[in-house]
Design a protein around this motif. Structure first.
Motif, short mmCIF file in Angstrom:
data_model
loop_
_atom_site.label_atom_id
_atom_site.label_comp_id
_atom_site.label_asym_id
_atom_site.label_seq_id
_atom_site.Cartn_x
_atom_site.Cartn_y
_atom_site.Cartn_z
N ASN A 208 0.79 -1.18 0.00
CA ASN A 208 0.07 0.02 0.22
C ASN A 208 0.81 1.03 0.07
OD1 ASN A 208 -2.52 -1.45 -0.04
ND2 ASN A 208 -2.71 -1.46 2.14
N GLN A 209 1.97 1.19 0.64
CA GLN A 209 3.08 2.18 0.57
C GLN A 209 3.73 2.49 -0.54
OE1 GLN A 209 5.48 1.58 4.15
NE2 GLN A 209 3.82 2.09 5.61
N GLY A 210 3.70 1.29 -1.56
CA GLY A 210 4.60 1.52 -2.89
C GLY A 210 5.88 0.84 -2.70
N LYS A 211 5.99 0.34 -1.66
CA LYS A 211 7.43 -0.17 -1.33
C LYS A 211 7.68 -1.83 -1.55
CE LYS A 211 8.24 2.75 2.65
NZ LYS A 211 8.22 2.87 4.29
N LEU A 212 6.78 -2.66 -1.85
CA LEU A 212 6.72 -4.05 -2.11
C LEU A 212 6.94 -4.23 -3.74
CD1 LEU A 212 6.72 -6.67 -0.83
CD2 LEU A 212 4.26 -6.88 -1.38
N GLU A 213 8.09 -4.87 -4.04
CA GLU A 213 8.32 -4.95 -5.35
C GLU A 213 7.47 -6.14 -6.04
OE1 GLU A 213 12.26 -6.40 -8.13
OE2 GLU A 213 12.44 -6.04 -5.79
N GLY A 214 7.18 -5.96 -7.23
CA GLY A 214 6.04 -6.88 -7.87
C GLY A 214 4.73 -6.59 -7.81
N THR A 215 4.45 -5.38 -7.01
CA THR A 215 2.90 -5.01 -6.94
C THR A 215 2.76 -3.73 -7.86
OG1 THR A 215 3.38 -3.60 -5.05
CG2 THR A 215 2.77 -5.80 -4.66
N ALA A 216 1.53 -3.56 -8.19
CA ALA A 216 1.03 -2.38 -9.07
C ALA A 216 1.47 -1.06 -8.42
CB ALA A 216 -0.25 -2.14 -9.38
N GLN A 217 1.60 -0.93 -7.24
CA GLN A 217 1.96 0.41 -6.40
C GLN A 217 3.32 0.51 -6.49
OE1 GLN A 217 0.07 -2.26 -5.22
NE2 GLN A 217 -1.93 -1.61 -4.34
N TYR A 218 4.28 -0.20 -6.46
CA TYR A 218 5.60 -0.37 -6.46
C TYR A 218 6.25 0.81 -7.12
CZ TYR A 218 10.54 -1.79 -6.33
OH TYR A 218 11.91 -1.68 -6.13
N ASP A 219 6.99 1.64 -6.45
CA ASP A 219 7.67 2.77 -7.18
C ASP A 219 9.16 2.72 -6.75
OD1 ASP A 219 8.29 5.28 -8.23
OD2 ASP A 219 7.17 6.29 -6.88
N ALA B 43 14.40 4.62 -4.20
CA ALA B 43 15.55 5.23 -4.03
C ALA B 43 15.73 6.59 -3.20
CB ALA B 43 16.10 5.81 -5.71
N VAL B 44 14.63 7.43 -3.20
CA VAL B 44 14.32 8.48 -2.23
C VAL B 44 14.53 8.11 -0.98
CG1 VAL B 44 13.07 10.24 -1.59
CG2 VAL B 44 13.23 9.91 -4.20
N ILE B 45 13.98 7.02 -0.51
CA ILE B 45 13.98 6.46 0.82
C ILE B 45 15.26 6.03 1.38
CG2 ILE B 45 13.34 4.80 2.52
CD1 ILE B 45 10.62 4.65 0.97
N GLU B 46 16.20 5.45 0.55
CA GLU B 46 17.50 5.14 0.62
C GLU B 46 18.53 6.29 0.92
OE1 GLU B 46 18.58 2.08 1.35
OE2 GLU B 46 16.47 1.28 1.35
N GLU B 47 18.04 7.25 -0.21
CA GLU B 47 18.94 8.53 -0.14
C GLU B 47 18.68 9.32 1.08
OE1 GLU B 47 20.07 12.53 -2.51
OE2 GLU B 47 18.17 11.39 -3.16
N ASN B 48 17.48 9.47 1.55
CA ASN B 48 17.09 9.86 2.93
C ASN B 48 17.72 9.32 4.11
OD1 ASN B 48 15.84 11.59 4.68
ND2 ASN B 48 14.03 10.51 4.66
#
Length: 98
Positions: free
Chosen positions: A49-60, A65-70
């Motif tokens: 739902n947060q867009g963090k799970l690879e393989g789902t439609a919401q994955y971004d 990359a922004v989270i890792e840089e943060n």
């Protein structure tokens, strides 16, 4: 007694999250069907739902990359703040003893 840590592929996680919708959003029933812990499936569902799970439609991938840089920048900031505190103490020490 040691516990075995089970690892799951990204495809399995994505399919498991999709099955939740097939079960009318019932995470508990889906977890029982798949033979995994309900909390594990719930965590995957939240990540999807947060867009963090690879393989789902919401994955971004850009979001990841922004989270890792943060995270990296926060670590760098912490180090810089610690260095600044050390230098402040050193300056005060040398000012007193000069």
């Amino acid at each position: 007694m040691t516990k075995k840590i089970r690892t799951y592929s990204a495809e399995f996680k994505a399919e498991a999250v999709k099955k939740i919708a097939d079960n009318d959003g019932n995470i508990s029933a889906t977890a029982k069907q798949l033979g995994i812990a309900m909390q594990t499936l719930s965590n995957w569902h939240n990540k999807a739902n947060q867009g963090k799970l690879e393989g789902t439609a919401q994955y971004d991938p850009e979001l990841i990359a922004v989270i890792e840089e943060n995270k990296r920048l926060k670590r760098q900031l912490k180090v810089a703040e610690e260095e600044r505190e050390i230098l402040k103490k050193a300056t005060a020490y040398f000012a007193r003893h000069s």
